[in-house]
Design a protein around this motif. Structure first.
Motif, PDB file in Angstrom:
ATOM      1  N   ARG A 309      25.304 140.879  48.083  1.00  0.00           N
ATOM      2  CA  ARG A 309      25.612 141.027  46.663  1.00  0.00           C
ATOM      3  C   ARG A 309      25.287 139.762  45.888  1.00  0.00           C
ATOM      4  N   ALA A 310      25.518 138.601  46.487  1.00  0.00           N
ATOM      5  CA  ALA A 310      25.216 137.328  45.822  1.00  0.00           C
ATOM      6  C   ALA A 310      23.715 137.179  45.589  1.00  0.00           C
ATOM      7  N   LEU A 311      22.922 137.530  46.585  1.00  0.00           N
ATOM      8  CA  LEU A 311      21.470 137.427  46.432  1.00  0.00           C
ATOM      9  C   LEU A 311      20.962 138.399  45.367  1.00  0.00           C
ATOM     10  N   LEU A 312      21.534 139.604  45.312  1.00  0.00           N
ATOM     11  CA  LEU A 312      21.146 140.562  44.281  1.00  0.00           C
ATOM     12  C   LEU A 312      21.524 140.043  42.894  1.00  0.00           C
ATOM     13  N   THR A 313      22.703 139.419  42.781  1.00  0.00           N
ATOM     14  CA  THR A 313      23.148 138.888  41.494  1.00  0.00           C
ATOM     15  C   THR A 313      22.240 137.757  41.032  1.00  0.00           C
ATOM     16  N   ILE A 314      21.892 136.854  41.951  1.00  0.00           N
ATOM     17  CA  ILE A 314      21.001 135.737  41.606  1.00  0.00           C
ATOM     18  C   ILE A 314      19.655 136.257  41.135  1.00  0.00           C
ATOM     19  N   HIS A 315      19.112 137.223  41.870  1.00  0.00           N
ATOM     20  CA  HIS A 315      17.807 137.771  41.503  1.00  0.00           C
ATOM     21  C   HIS A 315      17.864 138.470  40.150  1.00  0.00           C
ATOM     22  N   ASP A 316      18.905 139.255  39.914  1.00  0.00           N
ATOM     23  CA  ASP A 316      19.017 139.977  38.639  1.00  0.00           C
ATOM     24  C   ASP A 316      19.149 139.004  37.474  1.00  0.00           C
ATOM     25  N   TYR A 317      19.857 137.896  37.679  1.00  0.00           N
ATOM     26  CA  TYR A 317      20.034 136.904  36.619  1.00  0.00           C
ATOM     27  C   TYR A 317      18.688 136.322  36.202  1.00  0.00           C
ATOM     28  N   PHE A 318      17.889 135.872  37.170  1.00  0.00           N
ATOM     29  CA  PHE A 318      16.597 135.279  36.833  1.00  0.00           C
ATOM     30  C   PHE A 318      15.608 136.338  36.331  1.00  0.00           C
TER      31      PHE A 318
END
Length: 334
Positions: A309-318
């Motif tokens: 979930r953290a990796l998905l959140t980071i990717h969605d942010y950028f």
């Protein structure tokens, strides 16, 4: 008198005929002159038309030549771009950018900035593919084992990016620090050629709930240590900039300020400035190491599903930052 009368009539007729002939000749001369004038005017008009047609033909010929040259230039640029892509592909296969043993080459073929930009575009495409795979696995409630494989692959992909940046910094450290390979919205939040780890942790803390007290404490400690490291690097950069400014401001104004002593002074001054610029690469590498270590420590604090979930959140942010840049550039301009 009877004999003289006929002679008088004959003389009068002769005078009349002569006048008529002169009139006709004058009339014919006028007509001829008029015809000559008309032909002259027509000839002049024809010459102007011919000149105009010739000028149009010459303009059209030059336009065709310019168009042909432009098409040839475009074709040449396309061929050069294709050749560069092939060279980059061969470089990746041969390990010029990153060798299989992990050692990095100190040289990049061609333009270092352009080479990195193309490598970054390739890296971004691979990351999008990996994130889509991870998102599908999360939505399908895949097992922790399957998720761990994908998460570890994405973490290794981030590590590859930092290695690429380290190699590119040796070719053009200013390009890497300026973040010109990123979108304008991303550059608004740029810090030493990348993102701030501490700010990213603040964003993630609210997206990963529920977290255990131990996890919250670990993330809080990680955020604080990241902030301290960022502050130390920022202070180091400020000190470097101040020292560099003082070095450039001291001494003579240039090599031609007068005398060989000034020339030697100028050379020594610029040599000192070059030496100080060499530390920029070190600052960039330290900042990237901090970013990578933060991601790795966060991965150890979280569970496999939380890390996904953290990796998905980071990717969605950028991704949203990049989308924001595209919308901004495409906005209607008055």
């Amino acid at each position: 008198m009877a004999e003289g009368s006929p002679r008088t009539d004959t003389s009068t007729d002769i005078d009349t005929d002569e006048k008529n002939q002169q009139f006709e000749q004058g009339h014919l001369a006028t007509i001829a002159a008029s015809d000559s004038s008309d032909r002259s005017k027509e000839k002049t008009s024809d010459q102007k038309t011919l000149r105009r047609l010739a000028q149009n033909r010459e303009a059209a010929r030059k336009s065709r030549l310019r168009k042909k040259a432009y098409v040839q230039q475009l074709e040449s640029s396309r061929v050069k771009l294709a050749q560069l892509e092939q060279e980059l592909q061969r470089a990746r296969q041969q390990g010029i950018f990153i060798s299989s043993s992990g050692d990095q080459s100190h040289s990049m073929s061609g333009n270092g900035a352009l080479a990195f930009d193309m490598e970054y575009a390739r890296w971004l495409e691979d990351q999008n593919r990996q994130i889509n795979e991870l998102r599908a696995a999360v939505n399908a409630h895949a097992s922790d084992t399957d998720l761990r494989i994908i998460v570890d692959g994405i973490m290794a992909h981030y590590s590859e990016m930092f290695k690429l940046k380290s190699t590119a910094a040796k070719a053009d450290v200013f390009h890497m620090l300026s973040g010109m390979w990123k979108t304008p919205a991303e550059r608004c939040f740029l810090w030493l050629g990348g993102f701030r780890s501490s700010e990213l942790l603040k964003l993630l803390a609210h997206q990963l709930e529920p977290l255990t007290e131990q996890q919250l404490g670990g993330i809080c400690n990680l955020q604080q240590s990241s902030q301290q490291a960022e502050d130390a690097l920022s202070q180091g950069m400020e000190a470097l900039q101040q020292s560099l400014a003082e070095t450039l401001a001291s001494g003579s104004s240039g090599p031609t300020a007068g005398g060989s002593g000034n020339v030697a002074n100028y050379v020594g001054q610029m040599a000192m400035a070059m030496g100080k610029l060499g530390t920029l690469e070190n600052f960039l590498c330290q900042a990237d190491n901090l970013r990578l270590q933060t991601l790795q420590q966060l991965h150890r604090i979280l569970t496999t599903r939380q890390a996904a979930r953290a990796l998905l959140t980071i990717h969605d942010y950028f991704s949203r930052l990049r989308a924001l840049s595209s919308l901004w550039l495409a906005r209607p301009k008055e």
